[in-house]
Every structure is written in C-alpha cells, then in structure tokens.
Design a protein around this motif. Structure first.
Motif, mmCIF file in Angstrom:
data_model
loop_
_atom_site.group_PDB
_atom_site.id
_atom_site.type_symbol
_atom_site.label_atom_id
_atom_site.label_comp_id
_atom_site.label_asym_id
_atom_site.label_seq_id
_atom_site.Cartn_x
_atom_site.Cartn_y
_atom_site.Cartn_z
ATOM 1 N N MET A 177 41.989 4.716 43.644
ATOM 2 C CA MET A 177 40.550 4.801 43.910
ATOM 3 C C MET A 177 39.816 5.323 42.673
ATOM 4 N N PRO A 178 38.663 4.734 42.359
ATOM 5 C CA PRO A 178 37.874 5.250 41.233
ATOM 6 C C PRO A 178 37.300 6.617 41.548
ATOM 7 N N VAL A 179 37.073 7.416 40.498
ATOM 8 C CA VAL A 179 36.448 8.723 40.702
ATOM 9 C C VAL A 179 34.979 8.544 41.080
ATOM 10 N N ILE A 180 34.349 7.494 40.551
ATOM 11 C CA ILE A 180 32.970 7.137 40.908
ATOM 12 C C ILE A 180 32.969 5.740 41.490
ATOM 13 N N ASP A 181 32.414 5.578 42.681
ATOM 14 C CA ASP A 181 32.328 4.273 43.340
ATOM 15 C C ASP A 181 30.918 4.110 43.898
ATOM 16 N N ILE A 182 30.089 3.418 43.142
ATOM 17 C CA ILE A 182 28.692 3.173 43.532
ATOM 18 C C ILE A 182 28.576 1.717 43.959
ATOM 19 N N ALA A 183 28.137 1.479 45.190
ATOM 20 C CA ALA A 183 28.110 0.132 45.738
ATOM 21 C C ALA A 183 26.721 -0.204 46.276
ATOM 22 N N ASP A 184 26.069 -1.185 45.644
ATOM 23 C CA ASP A 184 24.785 -1.732 46.102
ATOM 24 C C ASP A 184 23.767 -0.626 46.377
ATOM 25 N N VAL A 185 23.621 0.264 45.412
ATOM 26 C CA VAL A 185 22.733 1.424 45.582
ATOM 27 C C VAL A 185 21.304 1.078 45.186
ATOM 28 N N TRP A 186 20.406 1.421 46.063
ATOM 29 C CA TRP A 186 18.962 1.346 45.812
ATOM 30 C C TRP A 186 18.417 2.771 45.837
ATOM 31 N N LYS A 187 17.452 3.028 44.968
ATOM 32 C CA LYS A 187 16.714 4.288 45.020
ATOM 33 C C LYS A 187 15.243 3.962 44.927
ATOM 34 N N THR A 188 14.530 4.300 45.998
ATOM 35 C CA THR A 188 13.120 3.948 46.117
ATOM 36 C C THR A 188 12.286 5.218 46.230
ATOM 37 N N TYR A 189 11.229 5.275 45.421
ATOM 38 C CA TYR A 189 10.297 6.400 45.459
ATOM 39 C C TYR A 189 8.943 5.903 45.955
#
Length: 244
Positions: free
Chosen positions: A1-13
C-alpha cells in the motif's frame, strides 16, 4: 500500500455566491521512500494539494488515505495527532521560536506528543546531529545562518520520525549556495530511507527529486520519473542514525 493514496479528490471553496474548485478530481499515489517534487503555476492547486496531504485541510469529495487511514473520517483531534506524528513540515520561513535554542525548537513536537523530558532531549539531539548541527544545540536562531536555520527546521520535522517529510518552497528564502546545501541534505535524507515531498516552482530544485508531478487547473497534468542528480562530494556522515 502507498503511504499516500489520493483518489479523485476535489476541494471546493465558497467565495460569496461562487464556488472555486481548487482541486478537480486529483489522484496521486506516493510509495514509502519516494522523493517527489510537486510543481505548477499559480492557481494550479499545488498549495491546496499540500494542505490536503499535510492534513491541514480535508477533501470536499474523494478520498485521502495516509498509511491506510482515511483522513476524511478523522476528528479534529485525530487530525492534529496525525499532523504531529505522521508528517514533518518544513516551511520557507523556518518558523523557529526566536527565544528558544536549537534543542528546544526541535523538542517542540515531542512536547505536544507528551514525550518525557529526558527522551525529548535525546531525540532532539539525535535529530540535530543527523542534519550536521550537533555542535549548535544551545544556539538561538539569530546566531545561525539561513542554511543552519533551515537545517534546524528539518531536524524538528524529523524528530517524531514521521511517515512523510513535506517541504513547501524550502529554499525560497535562501541564496543559491545555501539552497544547494539544503538540497544535498534532502538527498541524504532520501538515501537514508525518508519519504520526501517538495513543493517548488524552481526547476533546479525539482531536478533533485526522482519524480516530478505537475499540476494544472486542480489536477495532475504530468507525472514523470527523472534521473538521479549528479552530486559530487556528497558526504553522508551527517546522517549516521537510522532512517525516520
């Protein structure tokens, strides 16, 4: 497993009645022991991505797993604990306490972690030795050069033996000679087994990494493996301890 696993992340302000999508379906995996540079123009989302990676912010949509833990499901107290124990931060402005000496500055994350005084001193001393400042334990920041101050900041980031060392424009306030000194230190940390993510707008700094991720419009535009830099006279004696 990766130490960082970011999948289809959106950040909306929300900006008044408008929504600003700083990240738009961003996905990224980082394995333990990798050395990654994150680049991108202003507004590309790299700062937002680093805030997510550093657990300073949580995704609006998508998932981020750090060492298999779903960050989006953590409480504020749990996020604070993760930031203190799993992530070592190195900032452009050093963020050292001016009235505290090097040892006290490096001990600070251990104070928050509830580590005993004797162990704090031992681990902070070890961390400063790892970055070549074992003879500067009782010096205050104003008694150090810019490069030495950044080395103290790196030692503080390493003292809790984090899963990731996250550096945001770590050479932005340094001249070219001192910048090279810090990047040589990062190379030694990488070779010792640390996981490094460096945010930079400078190609010559990114060239020290083994992988360059470029963002544009809130998503990964390119993800490229690069050759190791040629560094003459690289002295590993400053990193005699076990990798974090």
């Amino acid at each position: 497993m990766p130490v960082i696993d970011i999948a289809d992340v959106w950040k909306t302000y929300k900006m008044g009645t408008q929504e600003v999508h700083a990240l738009r379906g961003c996905s990224l995996e980082v394995e333990r022991g990798e050395y990654v540079a994150v680049m991108g123009p202003s507004g590309s989302g790299k700062s937002t991505l680093m805030n997510v990676v550093g657990c300073l912010d949580i995704p609006t949509q998508g998932t981020y797993k750090l060492n298999k833990r779903d960050v989006g499901s953590l409480s504020d107290d749990e996020l604070a604990e993760v930031r203190n124990s799993q992530i070592g931060f190195v900032f452009q402005t050093f963020n050292l306490l001016p009235r505290q000496d090097c040892l006290q500055n490096v001990e600070l994350p251990l104070v928050y972690a509830g580590v005993s005084r004797s162990e704090r001193k031992a681990r902070a001393t070890e961390a400063l030795q790892r970055v070549g400042l074992g003879d500067r334990l009782d010096h205050r920041p104003n008694e150090l050069s810019g490069g030495q101050r950044q080395r103290v900041a790196v030692a503080r980031a390493l003292v809790n033996r984090p899963a990731i060392l996250l550096a945001d424009e770590p050479t932005g306030n340094l001249d070219s000679v001192t910048s090279d000194e810090i990047m040589r230190l990062f190379e030694l940390l990488y070779r010792a087994g640390n996981t490094l993510i460096v945010v930079t707008h400078e190609d010559e700094i990114a060239a020290h990494a083994r992988r360059i991720v470029r963002l544009r419009d809130g998503t990964v535009e390119t993800d490229t493996l690069v050759a190791a830099p040629v560094l003459a006279d690289l002295d590993a004696s400053a990193l005699e301890a076990e990798p974090a």
